[in-house]
Design a protein around this motif. Structure first.
Motif, PDB file in Angstrom:
ATOM      1  N   CYS A  83      52.160 -84.138  20.482  1.00  8.60           N
ATOM      2  CA  CYS A  83      53.085 -82.954  20.920  1.00  8.60           C
ATOM      3  C   CYS A  83      52.684 -81.683  19.929  1.00  8.60           C
ATOM      4  CB  CYS A  83      54.157 -83.267  20.785  1.00  8.60           C
ATOM      5  SG  CYS A  83      55.044 -84.970  21.088  1.00  8.60           S
ATOM      6  N   ARG A  84      53.446 -80.360  20.787  1.00  9.46           N
ATOM      7  CA  ARG A  84      53.000 -78.936  21.082  1.00  9.46           C
ATOM      8  C   ARG A  84      54.224 -78.892  19.509  1.00  9.46           C
ATOM      9  NH1 ARG A  84      55.852 -74.201  21.454  1.00  9.46           N
ATOM     10  NH2 ARG A  84      54.813 -72.475  19.894  1.00  9.46           N
ATOM     11  N   ASP A 139      58.331 -83.045  17.885  1.00 10.66           N
ATOM     12  CA  ASP A 139      59.215 -84.436  19.024  1.00 10.66           C
ATOM     13  C   ASP A 139      58.705 -85.553  18.892  1.00 10.66           C
ATOM     14  OD1 ASP A 139      60.576 -82.576  20.836  1.00 10.66           O
ATOM     15  OD2 ASP A 139      58.401 -81.278  21.507  1.00 10.66           O
ATOM     16  N   CYS A 161      59.052 -84.387  23.549  1.00 10.31           N
ATOM     17  CA  CYS A 161      57.610 -83.343  24.089  1.00 10.31           C
ATOM     18  C   CYS A 161      57.514 -82.982  24.946  1.00 10.31           C
ATOM     19  CB  CYS A 161      56.580 -84.612  23.461  1.00 10.31           C
ATOM     20  SG  CYS A 161      55.003 -83.959  24.303  1.00 10.31           S
ATOM     21  N   THR A 162      58.037 -81.894  25.326  1.00  9.99           N
ATOM     22  CA  THR A 162      57.711 -80.716  26.730  1.00  9.99           C
ATOM     23  C   THR A 162      56.639 -80.025  26.498  1.00  9.99           C
ATOM     24  OG1 THR A 162      58.951 -79.185  25.852  1.00  9.99           O
ATOM     25  CG2 THR A 162      60.091 -80.743  26.988  1.00  9.99           C
ATOM     26  N   THR A 207      52.192 -79.848  24.724  1.00  7.85           N
ATOM     27  CA  THR A 207      51.498 -80.550  24.870  1.00  7.85           C
ATOM     28  C   THR A 207      50.403 -79.890  23.674  1.00  7.85           C
ATOM     29  OG1 THR A 207      49.928 -81.594  26.813  1.00  7.85           O
ATOM     30  CG2 THR A 207      52.233 -83.326  25.334  1.00  7.85           C
TER      31      THR A 207
END
Length: 729
Positions: free
Chosen positions: A622-623, A627, A632-633, A635
């Motif tokens: 996850c960026r 998250d 997690c939106t 990566t």
């Protein structure tokens, strides 16, 4: 004959035999002394400055020292008193040797003081004509004195004066006044102005160090001193001295033959002179430069700067280094070598300048080698850092934008300033400066730089920067190579550089192999750079290459540096005098030159991957470190070792707060604001302004207090109040 008469006769004969004995002994000692003085190396008519030729790596001529034809026209009569006032004030009265001056010099030497001024003009001439290759042993000075006495006895003072100015060395390969006047000012001696004469006569004590091409400031200082001496001797008026001392006269170096890479040639000449002081006349220096690449580099630079005509960028400097050998393949020290209006003779690749963000890779490498996990989250929010001088508040390149908690890879690839300062505070300024020294930099003490060191207050030349980036690519800090061998005119090898025995993963690498690999992955990741640089930027290439930009304060210096496994390219653009560019960043100014030149260099070479030990493998993360799989939106791909995969850092979601503006800030009524939160740019945060939902972009607010709140997933921040001032009446 009486007895007294016989006694007087006997005494006279005895005295005469004694006188003859002593005379014979003195003559014998004189002959022995003369033989001792002139034994050993034979006095030869050595050249004052050897004439050399410089070729590129493929045998193309770059530069040849060719003496100018000196006509029989006598020098202007005023040159004699002006020269002897500086070099030998008793020239007209002594007989080749100034015994009192020699005595003073000898006394100073016995006291351990600097001993100068003992040699007359005649002694300097015989040194130039006959003693250049003579070892500086005990008999050297005796031989010089004897030859000076002989020369003075067999030549007129006028002949000695003209012969001296024919043989004297004036720097930059110029032998004799006629050649020097053409080399620096493109005119014969009788057309020189008083200021130009002062410059040329001023360089005589130290021609390589004091000439106006090597050191304009020192040359101007000597010019002023010479003019003052002439005025004191009534050779010119004080008004003339003051007038001609105002500025260094414009240089107009003559180019009697085709010249390529003049800055590089002068740089190599200084190295050859230092390393091979006895190199003979006619030697051929075979350099590492690639003339075709150099020509292409200058052409690209001129084209790209012309495309930025509105920015009025005047100069560019370029370095290309072969990573396998540390050989300098391109050195563009500037685009106006023969243009005095641009101080074109100054080699801009050697000038220390602020480095902008170009030092960040060395900070991140230090952090990893110190044990920091690559996935560690850095805080990139509006944060104040406590320093001895007070609170330091760095800003990102896009000023008011911050990115919340970000991983190291994103922070480095996008060159976030706040994250870098946070990381520097974590690893320590002194540790960072020690690392820079390992890579060849010469930073000042930590207390003189502090947390600003990673943002460019440490100065370095483009050559030093590019060499350090080459070290990152080749895994070893090798000395730069500028020439490979030297031959004489017949092709006989006089010197050969030792072959390189370096290996890619040598133990002497400043960083560990896994750290080098992580830096390669981070700096060559084209996707992760899109957040700041956008898609399709000039750092994107159709082959593997690292890239890093840098911009110093007020946009004075623009940099782009990067490497393929084979070559490292460093580009600087700006003004030679440091005039700010104001709006042109490293990616916009230096970036296009770097892009096109690296594509040209790589066009006939295969695409190679950077060396790897295989210890790092790609992992999707996850960026944002805080998250969870449910939240997690975004990566990103990270490269981790097996141990790092099992030790992923767990980060708590930071408290939601408004990070911009700050509480109590005051703004002009027309100010446009970009509201930000501790979750960073890109997070799905909803802002509320004065109780109403709003986008992050806010403008044209009414005067008075305003309250902003951030909201994310039913979590609300504390309200923050700022003020918009009433317009002035």
């Amino acid at each position: 004959m009486t007895l007294p008469t016989l006694a007087r006769l006997r005494s006279f004969c005895q005295r005469r035999r004694g006188w003859r004995l002593w005379l014979g002994l003195l003559l014998l000692l004189g002959v022995c002394f003369w033989g001792w003085v002139f034994s050993g190396p034979t006095a030869q008519g050595d050249a004052a400055s050897p004439q050399w030729s410089f070729y590129d790596r493929h045998g193309q001529l770059l530069w040849a020292d060719r003496p100018y034809h000196q006509p029989a026209t006598p020098l202007p009569p005023e040159f004699l008193p002006r020269l002897i006032t500086l070099e030998d004030q008793d020239f007209s009265t002594h007989h080749g040797v100034d015994w009192s001056a020699l005595g003073r010099a000898l006394l100073a030497r016995t006291r351990g003081e600097s001993a100068q001024g003992g040699s007359t003009l005649t002694m300097q001439l015989v040194k130039l004509q006959h003693l250049q290759s003579h070892p500086r042993d005990t008999r050297y000075k005796f031989r010089q004195i004897a030859l000076a006495l002989w020369h003075d006895a067999t030549h007129s003072k006028n002949d000695i004066f003209h012969h001296y100015l024919t043989h004297a060395y004036f720097g930059q390969g110029a032998r004799g006044l006629y050649e020097a006047s053409h080399r620096y000012f493109s005119k014969p001696p009788h057309q020189l102005t008083v200021a130009e004469q002062a410059v040329l006569f001023g360089v005589l004590p130290y021609p390589e160090a004091w000439n106006p091409i090597t050191d304009p400031q020192q040359a101007h200082a000597r010019q002023r001193w010479v003019l003052a001496q002439w005025a004191a001797a009534d050779l010119i008026t004080p008004a003339e001295a003051e007038h001609h001392a105002q500025t260094l006269p414009p240089l107009r170096p003559a180019s009697p033959h085709p010249v390529l890479a003049p800055h590089f040639v002068q740089w190599v000449r200084q190295q050859v002179t230092t390393q091979h002081p006895d190199l003979p006349d006619g030697a051929i220096i075979h350099t590492t430069l690639d003339a075709q690449w150099y020509t292409t580099a200058t052409s690209i630079a001129r084209t790209e700067l012309a495309a930025l005509s509105e920015a009025d960028i005047q100069e560019a400097a370029i370095i290309v280094i072969d990573n396998d050998t540390s050989a300098v393949r391109v050195m563009v020290g500037g685009l106006h070598f023969f243009n005095p209006d641009f101080a074109g003779h100054v080699n801009l690749t050697l000038q220390p300048r602020q480095t902008g963000s170009t030092l960040k890779p060395f900070l991140y490498g230090l952090a990893l080698d110190s044990g920091l996990h690559p996935a560690f989250p850095l805080d990139d929010s509006h944060t104040g850092f406590t320093t001895p001088e007070g609170t330091y508040r760095p800003a990102n390149f896009d000023h008011e934008v911050t990115y919340g908690q970000v991983r190291l890879r994103e922070a480095l690839a996008n060159s976030y300033n706040v994250s870098a300062v946070s990381l520097l505070q974590r690893v320590g300024v002194e540790s960072f400066l020690r690392t820079l020294r390992q890579f060849g930099f010469t930073p000042p003490a930590g207390r003189q730089t502090g947390l600003t060191a990673v943002l460019g207050t440490v100065e370095a030349s483009l050559l030093t920067l590019t060499h350090a980036y080459s070290t990152l690519a080749q895994r070893q800090h090798q000395p730069l190579q500028s020439f490979t061998h030297i031959t004489d005119a017949q092709g006989t090898t006089l010197w050969q550089a030792p072959s390189s025995t370096s290996t890619n993963l040598a133990p002497s690498s400043p960083f560990s192999a896994p750290t080098h690999e992580w830096l390669d992955f981070a700096l060559s990741d084209q996707l992760i750079r899109w957040r700041v640089f956008g898609q399709g930027n000039v750092l994107e290439l159709p082959f593997t290459a690292t890239a890093k930009t840098g911009t110093s304060q007020q946009y004075r210096d623009n940099y782009t540096l990067g490497s393929t496994p084979a070559h490292t390219v460093g580009v600087w653009v700006g003004h030679a005098d440091g005039t700010p560019l104001y709006t042109t960043s490293g990616i916009a100014g230096a970036g296009p030159i770097w892009h096109h030149l690296l594509r040209h260099i790589q066009r006939d070479l295969p695409d190679r991957a950077f060396p790897t030990t295989g210890t790092r493998v790609p992992v999707t993360l996850c960026r944002r470190a805080y998250d969870t799989p449910d939240t997690c939106t975004e990566t990103m791909t990270e490269h981790l070792t097996a141990a790092e995969i099992t030790q992923l850092p767990q980060a708590d979601r930071p408290p939601l707060r408004v990070t911009y503006p700050s509480a109590g800030d005051h703004f002009h009524p027309q100010t446009e604001l970009l509201l930000q939160s501790s979750y960073g740019r890109g997070a799905a945060v909803q802002f509320w302004l004065d109780g109403q939902p709003t986008s992050p972009y806010v403008g044209a607010l009414t005067p008075g207090p305003h309250t902003v709140v951030a909201e994310f997933a039913q979590q609300r921040s504390a309200p923050l109040t700022f003020f918009v001032d009433a317009p002035l009446p």
